[in-house]
Enzyme design. Structure first.
Site, mmCIF file in Angstrom:
data_model
loop_
_atom_site.group_PDB
_atom_site.id
_atom_site.type_symbol
_atom_site.label_atom_id
_atom_site.label_comp_id
_atom_site.label_asym_id
_atom_site.label_seq_id
_atom_site.Cartn_x
_atom_site.Cartn_y
_atom_site.Cartn_z
ATOM 1 N N GLY A 28 0.819 -1.213 0.000
ATOM 2 C CA GLY A 28 0.000 0.000 0.000
ATOM 3 C C GLY A 28 0.848 1.255 0.000
ATOM 4 O O GLY A 28 2.021 1.226 -0.369
ATOM 5 N N HIS A 46 2.405 4.754 -4.814
ATOM 6 C CA HIS A 46 2.967 5.900 -5.514
ATOM 7 C C HIS A 46 3.080 5.533 -6.992
ATOM 8 O O HIS A 46 2.703 4.417 -7.393
ATOM 9 C CB HIS A 46 4.324 6.301 -4.922
ATOM 10 N N GLY A 48 5.395 4.534 -8.791
ATOM 11 C CA GLY A 48 6.113 3.291 -9.065
ATOM 12 C C GLY A 48 5.169 2.090 -9.079
ATOM 13 O O GLY A 48 5.240 1.236 -9.965
ATOM 14 N N HIS A 49 4.258 2.048 -8.099
ATOM 15 C CA HIS A 49 3.293 0.938 -8.056
ATOM 16 C C HIS A 49 2.379 0.982 -9.284
ATOM 17 O O HIS A 49 2.049 -0.047 -9.866
ATOM 18 C CB HIS A 49 2.412 1.039 -6.808
ATOM 19 N N GLY A 60 9.266 -4.565 -8.353
ATOM 20 C CA GLY A 60 10.144 -3.473 -8.762
ATOM 21 C C GLY A 60 11.604 -3.802 -8.495
ATOM 22 O O GLY A 60 11.931 -4.506 -7.543
ATOM 23 N N GLN A 61 12.467 -3.252 -9.328
ATOM 24 C CA GLN A 61 13.905 -3.509 -9.162
ATOM 25 C C GLN A 61 14.548 -2.602 -8.112
ATOM 26 O O GLN A 61 15.735 -2.720 -7.847
ATOM 27 C CB GLN A 61 14.630 -3.345 -10.499
ATOM 28 N N GLN A 107 15.337 -8.395 -3.165
ATOM 29 C CA GLN A 107 14.034 -9.063 -3.040
ATOM 30 C C GLN A 107 13.645 -9.730 -4.363
ATOM 31 O O GLN A 107 13.212 -10.886 -4.387
ATOM 32 C CB GLN A 107 12.980 -8.031 -2.634
ATOM 33 N N VAL A 151 11.498 3.190 -10.548
ATOM 34 C CA VAL A 151 10.853 4.431 -10.991
ATOM 35 C C VAL A 151 11.350 5.551 -10.081
ATOM 36 O O VAL A 151 11.406 5.389 -8.854
ATOM 37 C CB VAL A 151 9.319 4.296 -10.908
ATOM 38 N N SER A 176 7.480 4.283 -0.599
ATOM 39 C CA SER A 176 6.458 4.740 0.343
ATOM 40 C C SER A 176 7.124 5.404 1.545
ATOM 41 O O SER A 176 6.533 6.237 2.218
ATOM 42 C CB SER A 176 5.616 3.558 0.819
HETATM 43 O O1 PAF Z 1 7.993 -4.962 -1.951
HETATM 44 C C1 PAF Z 1 7.014 -4.974 -1.175
HETATM 45 O O2 PAF Z 1 6.210 -4.059 -1.135
HETATM 46 C C2 PAF Z 1 6.846 -6.147 -0.224
HETATM 47 O O3 PAF Z 1 8.073 -6.630 0.212
HETATM 48 C C3 PAF Z 1 5.995 -7.283 -0.832
HETATM 49 C C4 PAF Z 1 6.654 -7.894 -2.053
HETATM 50 C C5 PAF Z 1 4.626 -6.738 -1.218
HETATM 51 C C6 PAF Z 1 5.806 -8.388 0.200
HETATM 52 O O4 PAF Z 1 5.194 -7.926 1.345
#
Ligand code: PAF
Length: 290
Positions: free
Chosen positions: A31, A34, A36-37, A147-148, A153, A176, A186
């Site tokens: 959540g 922004h 980027g999402h 996202g990179q 991750q 982004v 965020s």
């Molecule tokens: O990148 C994120 O926002 C979090 O790590 C994810 C992948 C949603 C897992 O909670």
């Protein structure tokens, strides 16, 4: 657009979508959306028929002294934003729904979390891989996108999906950035005006390091010192780590080989706010004139 709050509802929904032969795209988020999402949604749209965004602030990926409690929770505005880019469903369970009962299972990828962010956030990636596995099991996407900016991750999730033969394709999207180069996050909302001004040095320092490398610098110590000085001079930024690592294993490089690639990743604290950024650099091959 519809909000799905329970795992049972989600199971019913994805079964119907899959039976109708439509492809599901998942955009996992915590959540506080922004641009980027929203660009993750744009990127996945051409590849799927139905877009599900998950919004879940996952307690498992926060350490005891981290910002789980103060992490921004802005569901109403997130819903409005998600609607503008054509998200079809938002999966937004409560913690008690997602982790009902005394949960004892974790999905753990070996080695890859023992570098970069994993060193200063023990257990963080186990929390990420556990929740992402659950989201994939619950929402059964054909494609999921990450996202990179969180490169470690993304690499860990790709490895997990491959190792566990999960039936989902992972896409990634380049970081982004704001107009001045700061990676969108965020957590940028937490920065004071002065720190926001200084935070632009993160990306600038990565470009500074790139410049050192492309002009021939190969001394890892000097490059790290260069980045450190670039970021900390004249402000109170506190370096968490600066890593020059292998782009697949994430292991620290001991030398920069012409023609190979290096991932430079860093985490820096401004007050209580910890920001990350990274850049992958192709090391040029120099012609040695004899
Ligand atoms: O990148 C994120 O926002 C979090 O790590 C994810 C992948 C949603 C897992 O909670």
């Amino acid at each position: 657009m519809e909000l799905i709050r329970t795992i049972a509802e989600a199971h019913d929904l994805v079964e119907k979508i899959r039976l109708s032969g439509r492809l599901i795209g998942l955009v996992p988020t915590m959540g506080a959306l922004h641009r980027g999402h929203l660009l993750l949604v744009d990127e996945i749209r051409d590849h799927v028929d139905v877009i599900i965004m998950s919004i879940f602030v996952n307690p498992l990926q926060f350490g005891p002294n981290e910002d789980f409690d103060r992490y921004p929770r802005t569901l109403d505005s997130d819903v409005e934003l998600a609607e503008t880019v054509g998200v079809d469903y938002i999966f937004c369970p409560d913690v008690s729904e997602m982790y009902a009962g005394n949960v004892k299972t974790r999905v753990v990828v070996a080695d890859l979390p023992n570098h970069l962010c994993g060193l200063s956030r023990p257990g963080h990636f186990d929390g990420v891989t556990t929740v992402v596995t659950k989201l994939i099991n619950i929402l059964k996407p054909h494609i999921a996108i990450f996202g990179q900016k969180d490169m470690q991750q993304a690499i860990i999730i790709q490895k997990m999906v491959k190792d566990l033969s999960l039936d989902v394709k992972i896409m990634t999207l380049p970081t982004v950035r704001e107009v001045d180069g700061l990676a969108m996050s965020s957590r940028n909302n937490f920065l004071s005006e002065a720190d926001r001004h200084e935070a632009v040095k993160l990306f600038q320092s990565l470009n500074f390091a790139k410049q050192m490398i492309v002009t021939g610098e190969r001394d890892l110590f000097l490059i790290v010192e260069g980045i450190k000085n670039f970021i900390t001079t004249g402000n109170s930024a506190e370096i968490d780590y600066i890593g020059l690592v292998d782009t697949e294993t994430l292991e620290d490089l001991t030398e920069l080989k012409d023609g190979s690639s290096v991932l430079i990743a860093l985490a820096v604290k401004f007050g209580k706010t910890r920001l990350i950024d990274n850049l992958t650099i192709k090391i040029p091959v120099f012609e040695h004139v004899v």
